[in-house]
Write a protein that holds these residues in place. Sequence first.
Motif, mmCIF file in Angstrom:
data_model
loop_
_atom_site.group_PDB
_atom_site.id
_atom_site.type_symbol
_atom_site.label_atom_id
_atom_site.label_comp_id
_atom_site.label_asym_id
_atom_site.label_seq_id
_atom_site.Cartn_x
_atom_site.Cartn_y
_atom_site.Cartn_z
ATOM 1 N N PHE A 157 -0.203 -7.114 -7.248
ATOM 2 C CA PHE A 157 -0.950 -5.893 -6.926
ATOM 3 C C PHE A 157 -0.369 -4.743 -7.756
ATOM 4 O O PHE A 157 0.828 -4.469 -7.681
ATOM 5 C CB PHE A 157 -0.836 -5.553 -5.441
ATOM 6 N N GLN A 158 -1.220 -4.064 -8.501
ATOM 7 C CA GLN A 158 -0.773 -2.922 -9.288
ATOM 8 C C GLN A 158 -1.846 -1.852 -9.292
ATOM 9 O O GLN A 158 -3.013 -2.106 -8.971
ATOM 10 C CB GLN A 158 -0.408 -3.348 -10.707
ATOM 11 N N GLU A 159 -1.444 -0.637 -9.662
ATOM 12 C CA GLU A 159 -2.353 0.498 -9.581
ATOM 13 C C GLU A 159 -3.190 0.681 -10.832
ATOM 14 O O GLU A 159 -4.368 0.975 -10.762
ATOM 15 C CB GLU A 159 -1.552 1.779 -9.309
ATOM 16 N N ASP A 160 -2.564 0.538 -11.999
ATOM 17 C CA ASP A 160 -3.231 0.885 -13.247
ATOM 18 C C ASP A 160 -3.074 -0.260 -14.233
ATOM 19 O O ASP A 160 -1.950 -0.579 -14.655
ATOM 20 C CB ASP A 160 -2.637 2.173 -13.820
ATOM 21 N N LEU A 165 0.810 -1.224 0.000
ATOM 22 C CA LEU A 165 0.000 0.000 0.000
ATOM 23 C C LEU A 165 0.841 1.270 0.000
ATOM 24 O O LEU A 165 0.294 2.367 -0.132
ATOM 25 C CB LEU A 165 -0.927 0.004 1.221
ATOM 26 N N SER A 166 2.140 1.151 0.140
ATOM 27 C CA SER A 166 3.005 2.324 0.199
ATOM 28 C C SER A 166 3.288 2.863 -1.198
ATOM 29 O O SER A 166 2.981 2.237 -2.207
ATOM 30 C CB SER A 166 4.316 1.980 0.904
ATOM 31 N N ILE A 167 3.898 4.054 -1.220
ATOM 32 C CA ILE A 167 4.259 4.711 -2.478
ATOM 33 C C ILE A 167 5.749 5.053 -2.437
ATOM 34 O O ILE A 167 6.264 5.475 -1.402
ATOM 35 C CB ILE A 167 3.445 5.997 -2.689
ATOM 36 N N GLY A 168 6.420 4.865 -3.565
ATOM 37 C CA GLY A 168 7.815 5.266 -3.665
ATOM 38 C C GLY A 168 8.783 4.354 -2.943
ATOM 39 O O GLY A 168 9.879 4.785 -2.566
ATOM 40 N N GLN A 169 8.423 3.091 -2.758
ATOM 41 C CA GLN A 169 9.317 2.156 -2.087
ATOM 42 C C GLN A 169 10.471 1.756 -3.013
ATOM 43 O O GLN A 169 10.314 1.701 -4.234
ATOM 44 C CB GLN A 169 8.560 0.904 -1.659
ATOM 45 N N LEU A 199 6.324 -17.074 2.600
ATOM 46 C CA LEU A 199 5.945 -16.447 1.334
ATOM 47 C C LEU A 199 7.113 -15.617 0.809
ATOM 48 O O LEU A 199 7.874 -15.034 1.583
ATOM 49 C CB LEU A 199 4.716 -15.552 1.505
ATOM 50 N N VAL A 200 7.249 -15.563 -0.501
ATOM 51 C CA VAL A 200 8.285 -14.741 -1.151
ATOM 52 C C VAL A 200 7.609 -13.511 -1.729
ATOM 53 O O VAL A 200 6.640 -13.615 -2.497
ATOM 54 C CB VAL A 200 9.017 -15.535 -2.245
ATOM 55 N N PHE A 201 8.126 -12.359 -1.361
ATOM 56 C CA PHE A 201 7.519 -11.083 -1.765
ATOM 57 C C PHE A 201 8.541 -10.248 -2.536
ATOM 58 O O PHE A 201 9.693 -10.114 -2.121
ATOM 59 C CB PHE A 201 7.047 -10.313 -0.529
ATOM 60 N N CYS A 202 8.100 -9.723 -3.660
ATOM 61 C CA CYS A 202 8.941 -8.836 -4.467
ATOM 62 C C CYS A 202 8.185 -7.551 -4.748
ATOM 63 O O CYS A 202 6.993 -7.570 -5.087
ATOM 64 C CB CYS A 202 9.328 -9.489 -5.786
ATOM 65 N N LEU A 203 8.888 -6.437 -4.619
ATOM 66 C CA LEU A 203 8.332 -5.130 -4.952
ATOM 67 C C LEU A 203 9.302 -4.454 -5.914
ATOM 68 O O LEU A 203 10.490 -4.317 -5.611
ATOM 69 C CB LEU A 203 8.146 -4.285 -3.687
ATOM 70 N N LEU A 204 8.810 -4.072 -7.088
ATOM 71 C CA LEU A 204 9.642 -3.402 -8.081
ATOM 72 C C LEU A 204 8.776 -2.484 -8.930
ATOM 73 O O LEU A 204 7.558 -2.398 -8.718
ATOM 74 C CB LEU A 204 10.397 -4.402 -8.944
ATOM 75 N N ASN A 205 9.407 -1.798 -9.849
ATOM 76 C CA ASN A 205 8.706 -0.804 -10.666
ATOM 77 C C ASN A 205 8.567 -1.278 -12.107
ATOM 78 O O ASN A 205 9.540 -1.768 -12.698
ATOM 79 C CB ASN A 205 9.460 0.532 -10.651
ATOM 80 N N ILE A 221 6.706 5.486 -13.989
ATOM 81 C CA ILE A 221 6.867 4.224 -13.266
ATOM 82 C C ILE A 221 5.591 3.897 -12.506
ATOM 83 O O ILE A 221 4.841 4.792 -12.109
ATOM 84 C CB ILE A 221 8.061 4.275 -12.293
ATOM 85 N N GLU A 222 5.364 2.619 -12.350
ATOM 86 C CA GLU A 222 4.245 2.124 -11.546
ATOM 87 C C GLU A 222 4.752 1.024 -10.640
ATOM 88 O O GLU A 222 5.396 0.072 -11.094
ATOM 89 C CB GLU A 222 3.119 1.591 -12.434
ATOM 90 N N GLN A 223 4.477 1.157 -9.374
ATOM 91 C CA GLN A 223 4.933 0.167 -8.400
ATOM 92 C C GLN A 223 4.056 -1.070 -8.470
ATOM 93 O O GLN A 223 2.834 -0.976 -8.470
ATOM 94 C CB GLN A 223 4.894 0.785 -7.002
ATOM 95 N N ILE A 224 4.691 -2.223 -8.516
ATOM 96 C CA ILE A 224 3.959 -3.487 -8.544
ATOM 97 C C ILE A 224 4.522 -4.404 -7.470
ATOM 98 O O ILE A 224 5.728 -4.462 -7.239
ATOM 99 C CB ILE A 224 4.038 -4.160 -9.936
#
Length: 365
Positions: free
Chosen positions: A152-155, A104-108, A118-124, A137-140
Amino acid sequence: MFEQSKKYFSYILNPMELLRTKKVLQVNPTVASPRAEPEEIKIFVFDYNAAQADVRELKTVPECFAFLDSPKTTWLNVDGLRKVDVEKICAHYGIHYLITEDILSIGQRPKMDEIDGLVFCLLNMMYFNEKDSAVEIEQISIVLGKNFVISFQEDAAKDVFNPLRDRLKISGSKVRQNGADYLFYSLIDMIVDNYFVVMEKLGEKIEGLEEDIVRNANTRTLAKINMLRKEMIVLKRSIAPVRELVNGILRSDSDLIEERTEKYFKDVYDHILQANELAENYRDMMMNLNDLYLSNVNLKMNEVMKVMAVVTCLLAPATVIGGIFGMNFENMKWLHTNTTFIIAAFAMIGIPLIMIRIFRKRGWF
C-alpha cells in the motif's frame, strides 16, 4: 533579543521554513493526522510463477479478491489510500484491523508486526527533491501472506519498484523462481538501497556547503546548514528504526519466510547497518560544518579587529603629538618656532613607519 527577532524575520521572508520545521519535528502517534483521500485508487496485479506471469491493472477493488486462492505468487500493489477500499481489501485477505489502522495512518514509526499468521512491515520510501534540496518521504505498508504480497502506497509517481517489475516480466529471473517471501525481501531491499541514493545526494550537498563555508561564510550559509540539519533529522528518523524491522523479520518464526530466504534478509540487515552508520557520519559532518562556520566567522572578526587595532596604534603617535602641541598654553617652548611643525610632521609619519616595521618583524600582520 536580536537573534530571536532575526529568526522570526527569517520566517516572515520564508514561511515554508517554519512549516518544514513543524513537519520534521511533529510526532504524536496518539492523534490521527488528516489524510486527503484520492479520487481513485489504482491496483496493479502481478500473478506469476516460474513459467508465466500475468500483469494487469484492475478497475475495481472486488477484482483483486479472486487472487487470494491463486496457486501462483501474487503481488497486489495499491496506489492511493482510500479508507473504504483499503478496508475492503484488508477484510477479504484476513488482515487484522490494527494493521489496517497502521496502513491508513500518517507519520508512523517504521515497524514490523506478525498478526494472525501474516507478516506486516511499515517503513518509509525516501526521495531527494533537487529543487527544494529536501528529503521527501512516503509511507509504504507491505503485508506478506501465503502466496501473496500486498503493498500500500500513496503516490505511484515516487515508486522505486520499477526494476522489480521489469524482473518479474523476465521468465528466468530469480524473483520468478522463488515464492512470496523472496518478493517480500525484494521490496524491502529496493527501499533500503534507495536510501543510499538519497544519502549520496545529501553528501554532495554537504561537500558543496563545506566549500562555500571555506570560501565565504555568511548568514545564507548558516541558513543552508540549518536546512541540511533538518534533512538529516528526517533521514535519521526514517533509517534508524528499519534496523529493528529487519532484525524482527530475522527473529520471526513465521512459516511464511523460508529458511533459504533468511540469508537475503541478513544482507538487507547489513545494508541498513551501513546506511545507519553513514547517516551518523553525515550527522557528525553537519556538526563539524557548524563548528567550521563559527570558526570562520570568528576568524573574520579577529582579522577585522586586528586591522582596527593596528590602525589605532599607528594613529596614536599622531594623536598624542597633535594633542600636546594643540594645548592652549602660552609659554610652551618651541611652539612658535619655524622648525616645530616640520619636526612634529616627521614624528607623526616616522613613528608609525617604525611601528609598522616592528609589527612585521614580529609577524603580527
